[in-house]
Write an enzyme that holds these catalytic residues in place. Structure first.
Site, mmCIF file in Angstrom:
data_model
loop_
_atom_site.group_PDB
_atom_site.id
_atom_site.type_symbol
_atom_site.label_atom_id
_atom_site.label_comp_id
_atom_site.label_asym_id
_atom_site.label_seq_id
_atom_site.Cartn_x
_atom_site.Cartn_y
_atom_site.Cartn_z
ATOM 1 N N HIS A 1 2.744 0.673 -12.818
ATOM 2 C CA HIS A 1 3.514 -0.552 -13.059
ATOM 3 C C HIS A 1 5.008 -0.212 -12.991
ATOM 4 O O HIS A 1 5.437 0.805 -13.551
ATOM 5 C CB HIS A 1 3.156 -1.119 -14.434
ATOM 6 C CG HIS A 1 3.861 -2.399 -14.733
ATOM 7 N ND1 HIS A 1 3.498 -3.598 -14.159
ATOM 8 C CD2 HIS A 1 4.947 -2.664 -15.502
ATOM 9 C CE1 HIS A 1 4.317 -4.547 -14.581
ATOM 10 N NE2 HIS A 1 5.210 -4.003 -15.391
ATOM 11 N N GLY B 1 0.782 -1.247 0.000
ATOM 12 C CA GLY B 1 0.000 0.000 0.000
ATOM 13 C C GLY B 1 0.808 1.289 0.000
ATOM 14 O O GLY B 1 0.277 2.349 0.334
ATOM 15 N N SER B 2 2.088 1.241 -0.425
ATOM 16 C CA SER B 2 2.866 2.485 -0.380
ATOM 17 C C SER B 2 2.404 3.474 -1.453
ATOM 18 O O SER B 2 2.433 4.690 -1.225
ATOM 19 C CB SER B 2 4.372 2.205 -0.487
ATOM 20 O OG SER B 2 4.715 1.780 -1.780
ATOM 21 N N GLU C 1 7.829 6.058 -8.366
ATOM 22 C CA GLU C 1 6.393 5.735 -8.413
ATOM 23 C C GLU C 1 5.607 6.682 -7.516
ATOM 24 O O GLU C 1 4.535 7.159 -7.871
ATOM 25 C CB GLU C 1 6.145 4.291 -7.951
ATOM 26 C CG GLU C 1 6.676 3.229 -8.891
ATOM 27 C CD GLU C 1 6.288 1.823 -8.437
ATOM 28 O OE1 GLU C 1 5.123 1.614 -8.062
ATOM 29 O OE2 GLU C 1 7.159 0.932 -8.448
ATOM 30 N N ARG D 1 -13.491 -15.103 -11.405
ATOM 31 C CA ARG D 1 -13.124 -13.679 -11.465
ATOM 32 C C ARG D 1 -14.354 -12.775 -11.613
ATOM 33 O O ARG D 1 -14.467 -11.744 -10.962
ATOM 34 C CB ARG D 1 -12.185 -13.468 -12.662
ATOM 35 C CG ARG D 1 -11.604 -12.077 -12.742
ATOM 36 C CD ARG D 1 -10.866 -11.846 -14.061
ATOM 37 N NE ARG D 1 -9.953 -12.922 -14.385
ATOM 38 C CZ ARG D 1 -8.712 -13.038 -13.899
ATOM 39 N NH1 ARG D 1 -8.258 -12.128 -13.080
ATOM 40 N NH2 ARG D 1 -7.955 -14.039 -14.235
#
Ligand code: GRF
Length: 208
Positions: free
Chosen positions: A112, A15-16, A177, A68
């Site tokens: 990503h 969760g960063s 990121e 899914r």
């Protein structure tokens, strides 16, 4: 003043990146947005603890061996119930079903840890090292029903150094990121873009 963009964040783990978005909203660098829900598909996700500490609304929707589509439709209901405008995937480890993507078409973002289209999928940093890439980085992109394949919104690059391990390269990319994701979300929230084919380009703000 436009109503605030209602953001939901989907996580599976640490969760960063979610925290970077929370901080950016609190500090005003993503103006006119609020986080209305954090969804985790993993009850043990560290990010859930951070989200609760920040007094955000959290919900755990575990897959539990279900197909899914069934899992996604439960998540979709939660998102719709919270009147979500924009979904940010932040270390969410499952590919979304076509139905999910269509329901929020053009309104799902992901980050990503590689320069897409190089090295999609798992262990992107290890893939870059194994390939012998000299530069890597991170990419924020729209999500479609392909693996890390939707139109690219923003990228940042970092060098791959001779002495790098997967850990050192990942840490260098992660630092970027945490800057890139809030910038890209702010750009999308401002609505000053157009998607032409696969190209996301700067454009006048939407007026509707
Ligand atoms: C990040 O490297 C992100 O790019 C990838 O998964 C990782 C999640 O990290 N999609 P965190 O949960 O945001 O700390």
């Amino acid at each position: 003043m436009n109503p605030k963009t209602r953001i939901a964040i989907l996580i599976s783990g640490r969760g960063s990146n979610m925290l970077a978005l929370i901080d950016a909203i609190e500090q005003g660098s993503i103006p006119n947005a609020e986080i209305v829900l954090v969804v985790s598909d993993n009850a043990r996700a560290q990010g859930l603890i951070f989200a609760e500490e920040r007094e955000l609304h959290t919900v755990v929707i575990e897959r539990r061996g279900r197909p899914r589509e069934e899992h996604d439709s439960e998540i979709l209901s939660a998102l719709i119930n919270h009147e979500t405008d924009l979904i940010c995937l932040a270390g969410y480890m499952r590919l979304l079903s076509r139905g999910f993507v269509e329901a929020f078409s053009g309104r799902i973002l992901n980050i990503h840890p590689s320069l897409l289209p190089s090295f999609p999928g798992l262990d992107a940093q290890a893939q870059a090292l194994e390939h012998g890439a000299k530069w890597s980085g991170c990419t924020v992109h729209f999500v479609d029903d392909t693996l890390d394949g939707g139109p690219i919104i923003a990228q940042r690059i970092v060098p791959v150094l001779d002495g790098d391990s997967e850990e050192t390269l990942s840490a260098r990319i992660l630092e970027q990121e945490h800057k890139l994701y809030p910038e890209a979300v702010a750009f999308i929230v401002r609505g000053e873009y157009e998607v032409i084919g696969r190209r996301v380009i700067v454009a006048a703000p939407k007026t509707d």
